[in-house]
Design a protein around this motif. Structure first.
Motif, PDB file in Angstrom:
ATOM      1  N   UNK A  25       0.823  -1.172  -0.040  1.00  0.00           N
ATOM      2  CA  UNK A  25       0.050  -0.030   0.032  1.00  0.00           C
ATOM      3  C   UNK A  25       0.814   1.219   0.112  1.00  0.00           C
ATOM      4  N   UNK A  26       1.984   1.228   0.549  1.00  0.00           N
ATOM      5  CA  UNK A  26       3.026   2.354   0.005  1.00  0.00           C
ATOM      6  C   UNK A  26       2.767   3.333   1.432  1.00  0.00           C
ATOM      7  N   UNK A  27       3.625   4.427   1.274  1.00  0.00           N
ATOM      8  CA  UNK A  27       3.346   5.720   2.195  1.00  0.00           C
ATOM      9  C   UNK A  27       2.538   6.571   1.514  1.00  0.00           C
ATOM     10  N   UNK A  28       2.287   7.652   2.522  1.00  0.00           N
ATOM     11  CA  UNK A  28       1.483   8.988   1.944  1.00  0.00           C
ATOM     12  C   UNK A  28       1.958   9.810   3.213  1.00  0.00           C
ATOM     13  N   UNK A  29       2.004  11.097   2.586  1.00  0.00           N
ATOM     14  CA  UNK A  29       2.142  12.220   3.337  1.00  0.00           C
ATOM     15  C   UNK A  29       0.834  12.864   4.151  1.00  0.00           C
ATOM     16  N   UNK A  30       0.847  12.551   5.263  1.00  0.00           N
ATOM     17  CA  UNK A  30      -0.420  12.987   6.077  1.00  0.00           C
ATOM     18  C   UNK A  30      -0.694  14.727   5.890  1.00  0.00           C
ATOM     19  N   UNK A  31       0.320  15.529   5.886  1.00  0.00           N
ATOM     20  CA  UNK A  31       0.083  16.970   5.843  1.00  0.00           C
ATOM     21  C   UNK A  31      -0.201  17.482   4.473  1.00  0.00           C
ATOM     22  N   UNK A  32      -0.317  16.527   3.302  1.00  0.00           N
ATOM     23  CA  UNK A  32      -0.501  17.062   2.156  1.00  0.00           C
ATOM     24  C   UNK A  32      -1.938  16.703   1.803  1.00  0.00           C
ATOM     25  N   UNK A  33      -2.857  17.892   1.945  1.00  0.00           N
ATOM     26  CA  UNK A  33      -4.324  17.967   1.889  1.00  0.00           C
ATOM     27  C   UNK A  33      -4.736  18.693   0.670  1.00  0.00           C
ATOM     28  N   UNK A  34      -5.700  18.140  -0.259  1.00  0.00           N
ATOM     29  CA  UNK A  34      -6.217  18.997  -1.169  1.00  0.00           C
ATOM     30  C   UNK A  34      -7.562  18.861  -1.375  1.00  0.00           C
ATOM     31  N   UNK A  35      -8.343  19.498  -2.141  1.00  0.00           N
ATOM     32  CA  UNK A  35      -9.747  19.012  -2.402  1.00  0.00           C
ATOM     33  C   UNK A  35     -10.066  17.669  -2.908  1.00  0.00           C
ATOM     34  N   UNK A  36      -9.281  16.610  -3.136  1.00  0.00           N
ATOM     35  CA  UNK A  36      -9.476  15.277  -3.437  1.00  0.00           C
ATOM     36  C   UNK A  36      -9.735  14.478  -1.981  1.00  0.00           C
ATOM     37  N   UNK A  37      -9.390  15.156  -0.900  1.00  0.00           N
ATOM     38  CA  UNK A  37      -9.578  14.460   0.407  1.00  0.00           C
ATOM     39  C   UNK A  37     -10.733  15.035   0.788  1.00  0.00           C
ATOM     40  N   UNK A  38     -11.711  15.693   0.203  1.00  0.00           N
ATOM     41  CA  UNK A  38     -12.736  16.212   0.745  1.00  0.00           C
ATOM     42  C   UNK A  38     -13.801  15.996  -0.178  1.00  0.00           C
ATOM     43  N   UNK A  39     -15.201  16.231   0.315  1.00  0.00           N
ATOM     44  CA  UNK A  39     -16.490  15.601  -0.601  1.00  0.00           C
ATOM     45  C   UNK A  39     -16.887  16.518  -1.504  1.00  0.00           C
ATOM     46  N   UNK A  40     -15.995  17.960  -1.727  1.00  0.00           N
ATOM     47  CA  UNK A  40     -16.245  18.797  -2.375  1.00  0.00           C
ATOM     48  C   UNK A  40     -15.165  19.126  -3.648  1.00  0.00           C
ATOM     49  N   UNK A  41     -15.439  19.780  -4.684  1.00  0.00           N
ATOM     50  CA  UNK A  41     -14.644  20.165  -5.925  1.00  0.00           C
ATOM     51  C   UNK A  41     -14.778  21.517  -6.058  1.00  0.00           C
ATOM     52  N   UNK A  42     -13.960  22.123  -6.914  1.00  0.00           N
ATOM     53  CA  UNK A  42     -13.950  23.421  -7.506  1.00  0.00           C
ATOM     54  C   UNK A  42     -12.887  24.297  -6.754  1.00  0.00           C
ATOM     55  N   UNK A  43     -12.894  25.602  -7.047  1.00  0.00           N
ATOM     56  CA  UNK A  43     -11.911  26.700  -6.514  1.00  0.00           C
ATOM     57  C   UNK A  43     -12.124  27.024  -5.208  1.00  0.00           C
ATOM     58  N   UNK A  44     -13.522  26.990  -4.677  1.00  0.00           N
ATOM     59  CA  UNK A  44     -13.673  27.120  -3.334  1.00  0.00           C
ATOM     60  C   UNK A  44     -13.167  25.920  -2.338  1.00  0.00           C
ATOM     61  N   UNK A  45     -13.382  24.928  -2.943  1.00  0.00           N
ATOM     62  CA  UNK A  45     -13.026  23.605  -2.242  1.00  0.00           C
ATOM     63  C   UNK A  45     -11.369  23.557  -1.972  1.00  0.00           C
ATOM     64  N   UNK A  46     -10.784  23.948  -3.247  1.00  0.00           N
ATOM     65  CA  UNK A  46      -9.333  23.992  -3.183  1.00  0.00           C
ATOM     66  C   UNK A  46      -8.723  25.108  -2.064  1.00  0.00           C
ATOM     67  N   UNK A  47      -9.657  26.240  -2.056  1.00  0.00           N
ATOM     68  CA  UNK A  47      -9.259  27.552  -1.130  1.00  0.00           C
ATOM     69  C   UNK A  47      -9.384  27.083   0.376  1.00  0.00           C
ATOM     70  N   UNK A  48     -10.255  26.219   0.697  1.00  0.00           N
ATOM     71  CA  UNK A  48     -10.702  25.846   2.051  1.00  0.00           C
ATOM     72  C   UNK A  48     -10.609  24.561   2.167  1.00  0.00           C
ATOM     73  N   UNK A  49      -9.871  23.749   1.526  1.00  0.00           N
ATOM     74  CA  UNK A  49      -9.586  22.306   1.766  1.00  0.00           C
ATOM     75  C   UNK A  49      -9.128  21.931   3.217  1.00  0.00           C
ATOM     76  N   UNK A  50      -8.293  22.524   3.853  1.00  0.00           N
ATOM     77  CA  UNK A  50      -8.204  22.384   5.382  1.00  0.00           C
ATOM     78  C   UNK A  50      -9.430  22.483   6.097  1.00  0.00           C
ATOM     79  N   UNK A  51     -10.307  23.576   6.115  1.00  0.00           N
ATOM     80  CA  UNK A  51     -11.234  23.475   6.741  1.00  0.00           C
ATOM     81  C   UNK A  51     -12.307  22.376   6.620  1.00  0.00           C
TER      82      UNK A  51
END
Length: 829
Positions: free
Chosen positions: A86-112
């Protein structure tokens, strides 16, 4: 930077030569991580090249599997063949793909959005802890006992309701400090803050997806989980909770020392699951045991386990100041075991955790290693530390979760094993140090055996069980720790290129040492182009490393700084790789001990070039016992002689040790000295396990074979490197023995340790010491501890002070001289 560059599908860290951190131009001999190095042969590559040519394309090892001897059923649980891939992943690399939403706003507030979607709510955590603890029968009895303390010896005052109420208020006040009040909202807020902070001063935080899957599977068992990480930095407290939060795993209750019970900060810690316990349980002014506090702590832990809560316990008790895993302090672990014995929970799942840093946020522990007292934590010091962190980068972090195992299965397996005779360090070492000494003391110790029972109610069995369990956990956690780039560079600079080397040569040795680490089934906490990774490590080591530009071919020359603080700091990071080579280093030093003795005394019945394999194994085992407070080479369930034997076999496999021809072996007979040494060894030290199969290599019919050392230049250099790894330890211990020659006791132990440390620092300042890092404070404490255990010192307690005086065995100057000769025989000057 996309996520594929940060996961171990191919490369988990992307080091760019144009980065500000790596501004120095790339060296000429560029080497890719899994490519082939075409430049001149280097130390590690030449030493074991033929044995592992096929390893260049191997996959990374999967670390942390539980013991197949003590927990065979757990070894098959939570694990399948697809887990390692399964390999490694970087826990602190978070973007919109880690949320249920997509788009510019999701990218802007992906941490929240990410922290808002984590599964954390109040119902997950313990309820009514304080009242349940206070109402327990054990605490009620402790309250009554304290309220009814005797006024004079042999007499008790009548229990007064006012006295009971007073003690109850005291108990409730203690629980206010002890009990955590977890806030899901604050966990979410802290998760968002940590995402911001960690991305600002860490390159990445790597975890293995397969290990997380095993932890998730363990949470579905509806049993309490106990996470037991190594302890290297204050950030450890937050790191584990953050990783579990990111993967929708319930936050553990964290046992923290009351030195962190600081206004404002302590409130934050409690709401994140931390609870404070005394660093010393008994803090009564008169020195008596505080039974009330002990009862509250015991019932508190038991209640958490009863409600199936997760715990995080640091077995070492405090952060490691040496970079190595410290000895276990199993106080809280014993409470967990007692709770299992009392059926407070049907079972407990144990998860050792390894944590590795490119650079710890504290930077180093030089002030304490120089003997200065530890500064107390304060709100101001924490604030300064946060501001300091924001101005620096600390590289990469790697967290490894070992395979969960059942505590009940471990206890049951221990109860079915044969009962060994009690065994002390004195019994192990005195026959080797003083071979002409009468064997009466050792025989007496060997005859005193444990009760022939493995009943869990037996106190000797309970203590042995908890001690072995703690060692088992720490050994597994330590073996799970990934090797970081700073560990390899610091090790090479101290023990391979102490006088300096060309940058291109350092890169080549770095590349080859990576292969050695992987070949021994230890993992790396980095990937990428070797010369870029080396420059990254040099940048993180800062003032500890000097780089100059030579006129020859415009090459860079790298040297370690020779100042005492710089050497101490390099030694700290170098110790992060010591556990990889420690067994081979022990064999290498034992080879020197046997050869040097022959050169001093002349040979007697043995060829000068041939070494008895059994004698080598026994000599190596004695060195393991001498340095047992510095490191561990085996699990408690393993026979140390068998482990040493396997290490010798590995060096034979490398071609560094060669098995003598049959004709040569027939002409060799053990020397008289070797025969006497073997006879002096007590029976419990037999290196053949009673549990070994008759057809195994350890059967009685096996004949001792004789070995000789390869004389090739590469192999000799490799042996020298291994011997240098233990050089600082052996120099510290030999200097401590010399200091004992002028011992004038009795003396306070704390005072003696300070004098001995000043003596070692003075040797270093006068350039008498071969290894400046031999003068660290941790070496001094461990040396004195070993001396007490083998009988050099006997100790007596006077109130809270420990008084040292020479033991009977080492009163004669000749015996102290033999101890010095024994220690120095392993050291290459």
């Amino acid at each position: 930077m996309d996520e594929t560059a940060l996961s171990l599908g191919t490369i988990d860290v992307s080091y760019l030569s144009t980065s500000a951190d790596c501004s120095i131009s790339r060296c000429k001999h560029s080497t890719e991580e899994w490519g082939e190095c075409n430049s001149r042969p280097t130390l590690f590559r030449s030493a074991t090249l033929r044995w592992k040519e096929a390893l260049l394309s191997r996959k990374r090892p999967f670390v942390g599997r539980c013991c197949y001897v003590c927990t065979p059923q757990s070894r098959d649980n939570f694990f399948n063949s697809s887990i390692p891939s399964l390999g490694l992943r970087n826990v602190i690399y978070i973007n919109e793909t880690h949320t249920r939403y997509r788009g510019w706003l999701a990218r802007r507030f992906c941490y929240v959005l990410f922290v808002q979607e984590r599964d954390v709510h109040k119902g997950m955590f313990a309820k009514n802890l304080t009242e349940n603890v206070l109402n327990s029968s054990r605490v009620q009895k402790a309250i009554v006992d304290e309220a009814s303390e005797p006024s004079t010896p042999g007499t008790f005052v009548q229990t007064d309701p006012k006295a009971i109420n007073k003690v109850k208020k005291k108990a409730r006040k203690i629980l206010q400090e002890m009990v955590a009040n977890v806030s899901p909202a604050l966990i979410r807020l802290t998760g968002w803050v940590l995402l911001k902070l960690f991305n600002s001063f860490f390159w990445n935080i790597q975890i293995h997806r397969g290990q997380i899957e095993m932890v998730k599977a363990a949470t579905e068992m509806n049993l309490p989980l106990i996470f037991l990480p190594v302890h290297k930095s204050h950030i450890d407290y937050l790191l584990l909770t953050f990783i579990l939060f990111c993967h929708n795993i319930k936050a553990p209750y964290i046992a923290a020392g009351n030195n962190l019970n600081i206004p404002i900060f302590s409130t934050l810690i409690r709401k994140l699951g931390g609870f404070f316990i005394r660093r010393k349980l008994d803090q009564n002014p008169d020195g008596r045991k505080d039974f009330l506090y002990r009862a509250l702590l015991y019932v508190h832990i038991e209640e958490l386990l009863r409600q199936q809560q997760f715990l995080e316990i640091f077995l070492e008790g405090t952060r490691s100041r040496s970079g190595k895993t410290s000895g276990a302090r199993a106080g809280l672990l014993s409470v967990v075991v007692d709770a299992l014995f009392s059926n407070a929970t049907p079972d407990v799942l144990i998860i050792p955790v390894g944590i590795s840093y490119d650079r710890i946020i504290e930077g180093h522990y030089n002030s304490e290693q120089l003997g200065k007292p530890k500064k107390n934590e304060s709100l101001w010091s924490i604030a300064r530390g946060v501001f300091r962190m924001l101005r620096k980068n600390y590289g990469c972090v790697r967290v490894d979760f070992a395979q969960p195992f059942s505590l009940r299965e471990y206890v049951n397996s221990q109860s079915q094993k044969p009962v060994p005779a009690p065994f002390s360090l004195e019994q192990a070492l005195l026959p080797a140090i003083l071979p002409s000494r009468p064997n009466d003391t050792v025989d007496e110790g060997a005859e005193a055996s444990l009760p022939n029972s493995r009943d869990i109610t037996s106190e000797p069995f309970r203590r042995e069980l908890i001690s072995n369990l703690a060692e088992h956990i720490l050994f597994t956690a330590d073996k799970s720790c990934a090797v970081m780039s700073t560990h390899i560079v610091a090790c090479l600079l101290l023990y391979r290129h102490r006088q300096g080397t060309d940058l291109s040569r350092l890169v080549e040795d770095f590349f080859s040492m990576k292969e050695e680490v992987l070949a021994r089934d230890f993992d790396l906490g980095f990937s990428g182009n070797s010369d870029d990774v080396v420059m990254h490590a040099i940048h993180l080591l800062g003032n500890c490393v000097n780089i100059t530009n030579t006129s020859r071919n415009n090459e860079f020359f790298v040297t370690p700084s020779i100042t005492i603080p710089a050497v101490f700091e390099l030694n700290f990071y170098s110790n992060g790789i010591l556990h990889v080579f420690i067994k081979e280093a022990v064999i290498a030093c034992s080879l020197h001990a046997i050869q040097s003795r022959r050169y001093r005394n002349g040979t007697s019945g043995a060829s000068p070039s041939l070494i008895s394999q059994e004698h080598l194994v026994r000599k190596a085992a004695s060195l393991c016992y001498l340095l047992s407070n510095e490191f561990s080479v085996s699990l408690p369930c393993q026979v140390i002689y068998q482990v040493c034997h396997e290490s010798v076999e590995r060096l034979i496999q490398y071609g560094i040790l060669l098995v003598a021809e049959q004709d040569d072996q027939e002409d060799v007979s053990p020397s008289l000295t070797e025969q006497q040494w073997n006879k002096k060894l007590p029976e419990p030290l037999s290196w053949r396990s009673d549990e070994e199969d008759e057809d195994s290599d350890f059967g009685e019919e096996q004949r001792d074979c004789y070995l000789k050392v390869s004389q090739s230049q590469e192999h000799q250099q490799y042996i020298t490197f291994l011997q240098r790894l233990l050089g600082p330890l052996l120099e510290a211990y030999s200097s401590a023995v010399i200091f004992v020659h002028n011992f004038s006791g009795p003396v306070l132990e704390s005072e003696y340790i300070q004098k001995l440390h000043r003596h070692l620092i003075s040797r270093t300042e006068r350039n008498v010491a071969v290894y400046a890092e031999s003068a660290t404070y941790s070496h001094v404490k461990n040396a004195v501890k070993v001396f007490k255990e083998i009988g050099v010192f006997k100790q007596t307690q006077q109130r809270k002070d420990t008084i040292l005086e020479l033991g009977t065995t080492f009163l004669p100057q000749s015996n102290r001289q033999k101890l010095l000769e024994f220690v120095m025989s392993f050291m290459v000057l």
